[in-house]
Scaffold this motif. Structure first.
Motif, PDB file in Angstrom:
ATOM      1  N   VAL A  31      47.756  35.211  38.850  1.00  0.00           N
ATOM      2  CA  VAL A  31      49.054  34.571  39.073  1.00  0.00           C
ATOM      3  C   VAL A  31      49.696  35.181  40.318  1.00  0.00           C
ATOM      4  O   VAL A  31      49.579  36.381  40.556  1.00  0.00           O
ATOM      5  CB  VAL A  31      49.967  34.764  37.837  1.00  0.00           C
ATOM      6  N   GLY A  32      50.349  34.346  41.104  1.00  0.00           N
ATOM      7  CA  GLY A  32      51.003  34.823  42.323  1.00  0.00           C
ATOM      8  C   GLY A  32      50.031  34.972  43.474  1.00  0.00           C
ATOM      9  O   GLY A  32      50.319  35.649  44.451  1.00  0.00           O
ATOM     10  N   ASN A  33      48.851  34.379  43.345  1.00  0.00           N
ATOM     11  CA  ASN A  33      47.797  34.424  44.359  1.00  0.00           C
ATOM     12  C   ASN A  33      47.339  35.844  44.682  1.00  0.00           C
ATOM     13  O   ASN A  33      46.939  36.136  45.798  1.00  0.00           O
ATOM     14  CB  ASN A  33      48.218  33.686  45.634  1.00  0.00           C
ATOM     15  N   HIS A  34      47.418  36.738  43.694  1.00  0.00           N
ATOM     16  CA  HIS A  34      46.861  38.078  43.841  1.00  0.00           C
ATOM     17  C   HIS A  34      45.363  37.960  43.614  1.00  0.00           C
ATOM     18  O   HIS A  34      44.924  37.458  42.583  1.00  0.00           O
ATOM     19  CB  HIS A  34      47.472  39.039  42.811  1.00  0.00           C
ATOM     20  N   THR A  35      44.564  38.392  44.594  1.00  0.00           N
ATOM     21  CA  THR A  35      43.114  38.245  44.482  1.00  0.00           C
ATOM     22  C   THR A  35      42.420  39.576  44.716  1.00  0.00           C
ATOM     23  O   THR A  35      42.965  40.474  45.371  1.00  0.00           O
ATOM     24  CB  THR A  35      42.564  37.228  45.505  1.00  0.00           C
ATOM     25  N   LYS A  36      41.212  39.665  44.158  1.00  0.00           N
ATOM     26  CA  LYS A  36      40.362  40.826  44.379  1.00  0.00           C
ATOM     27  C   LYS A  36      38.926  40.356  44.279  1.00  0.00           C
ATOM     28  O   LYS A  36      38.605  39.515  43.452  1.00  0.00           O
ATOM     29  CB  LYS A  36      40.642  41.917  43.349  1.00  0.00           C
ATOM     30  N   VAL A  37      38.062  40.883  45.153  1.00  0.00           N
ATOM     31  CA  VAL A  37      36.659  40.503  45.109  1.00  0.00           C
ATOM     32  C   VAL A  37      35.839  41.652  44.522  1.00  0.00           C
ATOM     33  O   VAL A  37      36.172  42.826  44.699  1.00  0.00           O
ATOM     34  CB  VAL A  37      36.116  40.103  46.503  1.00  0.00           C
TER      35      VAL A  37
END
Length: 165
Positions: A31-37
């Protein structure tokens, strides 16, 4: 006065395969465009808690309910999560257990997963609350191998109790 939490946990809302050059990663979108690869499955698990695992499994199931995984990373996440949430005694990994040697066990407290690794690179992930079809030979090897936990806790004592039974 505006107060902001030091650490906020955002729920997972989607995932996709992220490609950078020749390397492929799982991109986890919160949510909130928090990303992790994440490149490796166990590294991804270390960053997750139980709610994250359950949510990711539901998203992966939903995506592959109607289509087949095409990329290696898609197949890997599908197979690993399926083995974790829906273990099948006819699965080749479970059948290979009797031939597994040199085990290393890890217990991740944050989400209740046991992780068994062999020198040949075979990984088995197991949710704590499920009963898994471990043959007696594998259980014996688990006892011989070092059980790696960061601290004495209820989960590690419960695992040892089940092994001794």
């Amino acid at each position: 006065m505006n107060v902001e939490a030091l650490q906020t946990k955002y729920p997972i809302i989607n995932w996709e395969i992220y490609i950078e050059g020749t390397r492929k990663y799982w991109k986890i979108i919160r949510v909130g465009n928090h990303t992790k690869v994440h490149h490796f499955f166990d590294d991804m698990l270390k960053a997750f808690d139980r709610d994250d695992l359950v949510m990711l499994w539901s998203l992966v199931k939903e995506k592959f309910n109607s289509i087949e995984p095409t990329y290696d990373k898609e197949r890997e996440i599908w197979v690993q999560l399926k083995r974790l949430f829906e273990p099948d005694t006819d699965d080749e990994l479970w059948k290979l257990q009797k031939h597994i040697h040199d085990l290393a066990w890890k217990i991740y407290d944050s989400y209740g997963v046991h992780h068994m690794t062999t020198e040949k690179g075979i990984d088995i992930y197991m949710l704590v609350e499920k009963e898994y079809p471990l043959p007696r030979g594998t259980l014996t090897l688990m006892l011989v191998a070092k059980l790696m936990v960061e601290q004495d806790n209820e989960m590690s004592r419960e695992l040892l109790r089940k092994i001794f039974m």
